[in-house]
Write a protein that holds these residues in place. Structure first.
Motif, PDB file in Angstrom:
ATOM      1  N   VAL A   8     -40.091 -51.140  -9.010  1.00  0.00           N
ATOM      2  CA  VAL A   8     -40.506 -50.959  -7.617  1.00  0.00           C
ATOM      3  C   VAL A   8     -41.474 -52.033  -7.134  1.00  0.00           C
ATOM      4  O   VAL A   8     -41.750 -52.103  -5.933  1.00  0.00           O
ATOM      5  CB  VAL A   8     -41.146 -49.566  -7.404  1.00  0.00           C
ATOM      6  CG1 VAL A   8     -40.175 -48.471  -7.804  1.00  0.00           C
ATOM      7  CG2 VAL A   8     -42.453 -49.429  -8.188  1.00  0.00           C
ATOM      8  N   ASP A   9     -42.005 -52.853  -8.038  1.00  0.00           N
ATOM      9  CA  ASP A   9     -42.882 -53.934  -7.590  1.00  0.00           C
ATOM     10  C   ASP A   9     -42.115 -54.860  -6.649  1.00  0.00           C
ATOM     11  O   ASP A   9     -40.997 -55.306  -6.964  1.00  0.00           O
ATOM     12  CB  ASP A   9     -43.391 -54.745  -8.788  1.00  0.00           C
ATOM     13  CG  ASP A   9     -44.581 -54.077  -9.451  1.00  0.00           C
ATOM     14  OD1 ASP A   9     -45.126 -53.129  -8.855  1.00  0.00           O
ATOM     15  OD2 ASP A   9     -44.960 -54.505 -10.566  1.00  0.00           O
ATOM     16  N   PRO A  10     -42.681 -55.174  -5.489  1.00  0.00           N
ATOM     17  CA  PRO A  10     -41.992 -56.059  -4.535  1.00  0.00           C
ATOM     18  C   PRO A  10     -41.731 -57.435  -5.145  1.00  0.00           C
ATOM     19  O   PRO A  10     -42.502 -57.924  -5.974  1.00  0.00           O
ATOM     20  CB  PRO A  10     -42.987 -56.161  -3.371  1.00  0.00           C
ATOM     21  CG  PRO A  10     -43.868 -54.959  -3.508  1.00  0.00           C
ATOM     22  CD  PRO A  10     -43.983 -54.699  -4.984  1.00  0.00           C
ATOM     23  N   ILE A  11     -40.614 -58.016  -4.751  1.00  0.00           N
ATOM     24  CA  ILE A  11     -40.306 -59.389  -5.143  1.00  0.00           C
ATOM     25  C   ILE A  11     -40.019 -60.194  -3.885  1.00  0.00           C
ATOM     26  O   ILE A  11     -39.757 -59.635  -2.817  1.00  0.00           O
ATOM     27  CB  ILE A  11     -39.085 -59.454  -6.094  1.00  0.00           C
ATOM     28  CG1 ILE A  11     -37.838 -58.883  -5.402  1.00  0.00           C
ATOM     29  CG2 ILE A  11     -39.351 -58.704  -7.390  1.00  0.00           C
ATOM     30  CD1 ILE A  11     -36.570 -59.039  -6.211  1.00  0.00           C
ATOM     31  N   VAL A  12     -40.104 -61.507  -3.997  1.00  0.00           N
ATOM     32  CA  VAL A  12     -39.873 -62.364  -2.846  1.00  0.00           C
ATOM     33  C   VAL A  12     -38.528 -63.064  -3.010  1.00  0.00           C
ATOM     34  O   VAL A  12     -38.266 -63.704  -4.035  1.00  0.00           O
ATOM     35  CB  VAL A  12     -41.006 -63.401  -2.699  1.00  0.00           C
ATOM     36  CG1 VAL A  12     -40.691 -64.346  -1.534  1.00  0.00           C
ATOM     37  CG2 VAL A  12     -42.337 -62.704  -2.478  1.00  0.00           C
ATOM     38  N   MET A  13     -37.664 -62.916  -2.004  1.00  0.00           N
ATOM     39  CA  MET A  13     -36.352 -63.562  -2.006  1.00  0.00           C
ATOM     40  C   MET A  13     -36.192 -64.322  -0.700  1.00  0.00           C
ATOM     41  O   MET A  13     -36.298 -63.725   0.383  1.00  0.00           O
ATOM     42  CB  MET A  13     -35.231 -62.512  -2.135  1.00  0.00           C
ATOM     43  CG  MET A  13     -35.251 -61.763  -3.461  1.00  0.00           C
ATOM     44  SD  MET A  13     -33.934 -60.495  -3.554  1.00  0.00           S
ATOM     45  CE  MET A  13     -32.472 -61.538  -3.417  1.00  0.00           C
ATOM     46  N   ASP A  14     -35.976 -65.626  -0.801  1.00  0.00           N
ATOM     47  CA  ASP A  14     -35.822 -66.480   0.393  1.00  0.00           C
ATOM     48  C   ASP A  14     -36.976 -66.293   1.368  1.00  0.00           C
ATOM     49  O   ASP A  14     -36.790 -66.220   2.589  1.00  0.00           O
ATOM     50  CB  ASP A  14     -34.490 -66.177   1.098  1.00  0.00           C
ATOM     51  CG  ASP A  14     -33.292 -66.515   0.220  1.00  0.00           C
ATOM     52  OD1 ASP A  14     -33.430 -67.446  -0.600  1.00  0.00           O
ATOM     53  OD2 ASP A  14     -32.242 -65.860   0.352  1.00  0.00           O
ATOM     54  N   GLY A  15     -38.175 -66.179   0.816  1.00  0.00           N
ATOM     55  CA  GLY A  15     -39.358 -66.068   1.662  1.00  0.00           C
ATOM     56  C   GLY A  15     -39.607 -64.687   2.236  1.00  0.00           C
ATOM     57  O   GLY A  15     -40.548 -64.500   3.016  1.00  0.00           O
ATOM     58  N   THR A  19     -38.479 -54.705  -1.430  1.00  0.00           N
ATOM     59  CA  THR A  19     -38.973 -53.600  -2.238  1.00  0.00           C
ATOM     60  C   THR A  19     -37.821 -52.692  -2.638  1.00  0.00           C
ATOM     61  O   THR A  19     -36.976 -52.340  -1.801  1.00  0.00           O
ATOM     62  CB  THR A  19     -40.020 -52.771  -1.464  1.00  0.00           C
ATOM     63  OG1 THR A  19     -41.077 -53.643  -1.062  1.00  0.00           O
ATOM     64  CG2 THR A  19     -40.586 -51.660  -2.333  1.00  0.00           C
ATOM     65  N   ALA A  20     -37.756 -52.320  -3.901  1.00  0.00           N
ATOM     66  CA  ALA A  20     -36.723 -51.419  -4.395  1.00  0.00           C
ATOM     67  C   ALA A  20     -37.355 -50.077  -4.749  1.00  0.00           C
ATOM     68  O   ALA A  20     -38.572 -49.956  -4.895  1.00  0.00           O
ATOM     69  CB  ALA A  20     -36.039 -52.015  -5.629  1.00  0.00           C
ATOM     70  N   SER A  21     -36.518 -49.057  -4.864  1.00  0.00           N
ATOM     71  CA  SER A  21     -36.999 -47.764  -5.354  1.00  0.00           C
ATOM     72  C   SER A  21     -36.284 -47.490  -6.669  1.00  0.00           C
ATOM     73  O   SER A  21     -35.239 -48.085  -6.957  1.00  0.00           O
ATOM     74  CB  SER A  21     -36.707 -46.646  -4.351  1.00  0.00           C
ATOM     75  OG  SER A  21     -35.323 -46.500  -4.159  1.00  0.00           O
ATOM     76  N   GLY A  22     -36.823 -46.601  -7.469  1.00  0.00           N
ATOM     77  CA  GLY A  22     -36.201 -46.342  -8.762  1.00  0.00           C
ATOM     78  C   GLY A  22     -36.442 -44.931  -9.255  1.00  0.00           C
ATOM     79  O   GLY A  22     -37.477 -44.314  -8.973  1.00  0.00           O
ATOM     80  N   ARG A  23     -35.471 -44.398  -9.966  1.00  0.00           N
ATOM     81  CA  ARG A  23     -35.593 -43.114 -10.658  1.00  0.00           C
ATOM     82  C   ARG A  23     -34.859 -43.266 -11.988  1.00  0.00           C
ATOM     83  O   ARG A  23     -33.917 -44.048 -12.090  1.00  0.00           O
ATOM     84  CB  ARG A  23     -34.993 -41.975  -9.830  1.00  0.00           C
ATOM     85  CG  ARG A  23     -35.713 -41.732  -8.504  1.00  0.00           C
ATOM     86  CD  ARG A  23     -34.968 -40.702  -7.659  1.00  0.00           C
ATOM     87  NE  ARG A  23     -35.657 -40.422  -6.415  1.00  0.00           N
ATOM     88  CZ  ARG A  23     -35.532 -41.116  -5.292  1.00  0.00           C
ATOM     89  NH1 ARG A  23     -34.748 -42.185  -5.282  1.00  0.00           N
ATOM     90  NH2 ARG A  23     -36.187 -40.777  -4.199  1.00  0.00           N
ATOM     91  N   ILE A  24     -35.244 -42.478 -12.972  1.00  0.00           N
ATOM     92  CA  ILE A  24     -34.672 -42.636 -14.309  1.00  0.00           C
ATOM     93  C   ILE A  24     -34.299 -41.277 -14.886  1.00  0.00           C
ATOM     94  O   ILE A  24     -35.061 -40.317 -14.774  1.00  0.00           O
ATOM     95  CB  ILE A  24     -35.670 -43.336 -15.264  1.00  0.00           C
ATOM     96  CG1 ILE A  24     -36.044 -44.722 -14.725  1.00  0.00           C
ATOM     97  CG2 ILE A  24     -35.069 -43.463 -16.663  1.00  0.00           C
ATOM     98  CD1 ILE A  24     -37.083 -45.425 -15.581  1.00  0.00           C
ATOM     99  N   GLY A  25     -33.109 -41.220 -15.490  1.00  0.00           N
ATOM    100  CA  GLY A  25     -32.699 -40.054 -16.263  1.00  0.00           C
ATOM    101  C   GLY A  25     -32.726 -40.421 -17.740  1.00  0.00           C
ATOM    102  O   GLY A  25     -32.219 -41.479 -18.138  1.00  0.00           O
TER     103      GLY A  25
END
Length: 324
Positions: A8-15, A19-25
């Motif tokens: 979920v840590d934000p990343i920079v793409m093309d400036g 932000t992504a979200s995540g869940r785990i089973g």
């Protein structure tokens, strides 16, 4: 937790920051005799439970959940077969005008006569239908069946039909309503479509255009389960509609002065805009008196009449004096 944090840590793409979200089973322990496919199934089941929780959640699979998962899968499969096996039918609940005590129409309610589990209410199977996409077929069938049935009703009788969020968002939804009205010859002005706040949460130009197109053709719009969301008053002010239906949780709490005062304000605001207000879940004569005193225009519930598979049992006429 570390994996989720990295996901979920934000990343920079093309400036631009993304932000992504995540869940785990998780399957925490694996029997060496268990096939890999079964292990994956268990992990996916845990993931579904995590998805039902808050963002950044993880769930560890528990074997006691296997029975629940199998029951869920069984219900999904049975529901996919229900229409073809003619297991669905409609029940009709009267809508009562409080000023006169007259029954002015009825709401069509879906029922599933399951071969093993018996008569099932929408709250049991509609979530499954929405999850699997079957809801579009069910809603289409319900509208078709209700219009055919209501065509023989008295000329001034209203028919209310529920519309799911999934159905409302279909690109051809408005066209399909018009097609069914034309096929049955049912007057658009006697059809009231009930949409929930789940639909309105995606308020935007498309939502408003859909409502406006239906209203322009004469179809009436009711905002169902009103008050259960955070932006109910905003919907009342912005979106076109003819009726709001106050959720039953408010009717049950009308003895609370704070609740009664809040509802009085909502009812007054609606009536100032010439919007009708229906109280849902009215079960006692005391509640009937309370909603009439507050200013509701209509009521539904066991105090006004239980749902019946036979429209002749609920239409037309007036309530018994005790219920009025």
């Amino acid at each position: 937790r570390d994996i989720l944090r990295m996901v979920v840590d934000p990343i920079v793409m093309d400036g631009r920051k993304v932000t992504a979200s995540g869940r785990i089973g998780i399957v925490a322990s694996v029997d060496t005799k268990t096939e890999s496919g079964e292990t994956l199934r268990q992990a996916e089941a845990a993931l579904r439970r995590a998805s039902a929780k808050a963002p950044r959640s993880y769930v560890v699979h528990d074997r006691k959940h296997d029975a629940l998962e199998r029951a869920r899968e069984s219900l999904d499969f049975d529901l996919s077969q229900a229409l073809g096996r003619q297991q669905l039918h409609l029940a009709y609940q009267p809508i009562v005008e409080l000023a006169s005590g007259s029954i002015i129409g009825a709401e069509a309610l879906m029922r599933w006569r399951h071969p093993v589990r018996g008569e099932l209410q929408p709250s049991t199977f509609v979530p499954a239908a929405e999850r699997t996409g079957t809801i579009v077929q069910l809603d289409t069938w319900a509208l078709q069946a209700a219009l055919r049935e209501a065509k023989s009703w008295p000329e001034d009788t209203l028919l209310a039909v529920n519309v799911s969020a999934v159905q409302f968002r279909q690109p051809d939804f408005v066209a399909s309503v018009f097609t069914e009205l034309a096929a049955t010859g049912f007057p658009a002005g006697r059809l009231e479509l009930e949409v929930t706040e789940t639909v309105l949460m995606r308020e935007g130009r498309e939502t408003e255009e859909t409502l406006q197109d239906l209203i322009a053709a004469g179809v009436r719009i009711a905002l169902d389960d009103f008050g259960t969301g955070y932006s109910a008053l905003a919907y009342l002010a912005r979106l076109p509609h003819h009726r709001i239906k106050l959720d039953r949780v408010f009717v049950k709490d009308l003895a609370n002065p704070a609740t009664a005062g809040l509802i009085e304000a909502v009812v007054a605001a609606a009536r100032d805009r010439d919007v009708m207000v229906t109280a849902e879940g009215v079960e006692t004569t005391d509640q009937m008196e309370a909603v009439r005193r507050i200013g509701f225009t209509h009521a539904q519930g066991f105090a006004t009449g239980a749902p019946s598979c036979s429209p002749a049992m609920v239409l037309p006429g007036s309530l018994p004096q005790a219920a009025v």
